[in-house]
Write an enzyme that holds these catalytic residues in place. Structure first.
Site, mmCIF file in Angstrom:
data_model
loop_
_atom_site.group_PDB
_atom_site.id
_atom_site.type_symbol
_atom_site.label_atom_id
_atom_site.label_comp_id
_atom_site.label_asym_id
_atom_site.label_seq_id
_atom_site.Cartn_x
_atom_site.Cartn_y
_atom_site.Cartn_z
ATOM 1 N N HIS A 1 0.841 -1.204 0.000
ATOM 2 C CA HIS A 1 0.000 0.000 0.000
ATOM 3 C C HIS A 1 0.878 1.257 0.000
ATOM 4 O O HIS A 1 0.598 2.219 -0.724
ATOM 5 C CB HIS A 1 -0.875 0.054 1.261
ATOM 6 C CG HIS A 1 -1.932 -1.015 1.338
ATOM 7 N ND1 HIS A 1 -2.125 -1.777 2.468
ATOM 8 C CD2 HIS A 1 -2.855 -1.436 0.452
ATOM 9 C CE1 HIS A 1 -3.139 -2.612 2.265
ATOM 10 N NE2 HIS A 1 -3.590 -2.436 1.052
ATOM 11 N N ARG B 1 -1.620 -6.217 -8.715
ATOM 12 C CA ARG B 1 -0.576 -7.186 -8.354
ATOM 13 C C ARG B 1 -0.432 -8.287 -9.378
ATOM 14 O O ARG B 1 0.530 -9.016 -9.381
ATOM 15 C CB ARG B 1 -0.884 -7.795 -6.978
ATOM 16 C CG ARG B 1 -0.536 -6.856 -5.851
ATOM 17 C CD ARG B 1 -1.157 -7.277 -4.564
ATOM 18 N NE ARG B 1 -2.597 -7.089 -4.604
ATOM 19 C CZ ARG B 1 -3.391 -7.165 -3.535
ATOM 20 N NH1 ARG B 1 -2.871 -7.466 -2.368
ATOM 21 N NH2 ARG B 1 -4.681 -6.965 -3.641
ATOM 22 N N LYS C 1 -19.185 -3.921 8.825
ATOM 23 C CA LYS C 1 -18.144 -4.937 9.071
ATOM 24 C C LYS C 1 -17.086 -4.360 9.993
ATOM 25 O O LYS C 1 -16.607 -3.245 9.773
ATOM 26 C CB LYS C 1 -17.477 -5.337 7.751
ATOM 27 C CG LYS C 1 -18.155 -6.482 7.058
ATOM 28 C CD LYS C 1 -17.192 -7.072 6.040
ATOM 29 C CE LYS C 1 -17.920 -7.630 4.838
ATOM 30 N NZ LYS C 1 -17.100 -7.616 3.629
ATOM 31 N N SER D 1 -2.865 -7.789 2.520
ATOM 32 C CA SER D 1 -3.286 -7.653 3.918
ATOM 33 C C SER D 1 -3.840 -8.974 4.443
ATOM 34 O O SER D 1 -3.632 -9.326 5.602
ATOM 35 C CB SER D 1 -4.361 -6.577 4.044
ATOM 36 O OG SER D 1 -3.847 -5.337 3.688
#
Ligand code: ADP
Length: 163
Positions: free
Chosen positions: A18, A92, A42, A130
């Site tokens: 990030h 990615r 969430k 992550s």
């Protein structure tokens, strides 16, 4: 021209991947806003305010300090409300592209004035996610190579509070 870029994600937690995108995106815009998605109530792994603080701490010394906000609706509406004309996403590999392409097309249809800008992951950071960082940390592994020290500390603290 005053260019505002919005970089949305969950940043749960912030990684070197990030930060690489943040650093590079900041050079493309006059203002960079990192937008933390907090959808459907969430809870996430790290508390949203902690996620924000970790990003601010990591970027405070940058030449162009970033701003951080939360959003729980459409990313294009968030971009519009912030006056952003660039939506930054990191790629990615093929799976990111497969996921991102239809989203970019639909966002463009909803908000043609907001351009999605894909930044290719830097090779030595492109494997970091992550999700994997959380899994490794949860299983007692060392995440020091993937996140800044203050993030590793926050993750360790979060896991110790589970015990
Ligand atoms: P993750 O997908 O790791 O859970 P986010 O949802 O927070 O993380 O991702 C936000 C954005 O950052 C997405 O565009 C994602 O592709 C990008 N990103 C995440 N990790 C990396 C990385 N290692 N290199 C480049 N871009 C990344």
């Amino acid at each position: 021209m005053h260019r505002i870029a919005l970089y949305p994600g969950s940043f749960d937690p912030l990684t070197h991947g990030h930060l690489d995108i943040i650093d590079r995106a900041a050079r493309l815009a006059d203002r960079l806003i990192v937008a933390i998605g907090v959808h459907h109530g969430k809870k996430g792994f790290l508390d949203r305010n902690l996620r924000k603080q970790l990003i601010l701490d990591a970027t405070g010394a940058m030449a162009c300090p970033v701003e951080v906000l939360f959003f729980d609706g459409l990313v294009v509406e968030t971009a519009r409300a912030a006056g952003a004309t660039m939506l930054v996403r990191g790629l990615r590999g093929c799976s990111d592209l497969d996921y991102e392409s239809p989203m970019a097309a639909m966002n463009a249809s909803m908000a043609p004035e907001v351009e999605t800008v894909f930044l290719a992951a830097t090779p030595d950071k492109g494997f970091i996610s992550s999700t994997l960082v959380r899994q490794i940390a949860t299983m007692g592994g060392d995440i020091g190579a993937f996140v800044p020290p203050h993030v590793a500390q926050a993750v360790a603290h979060r896991l110790s509070s589970d015990m």
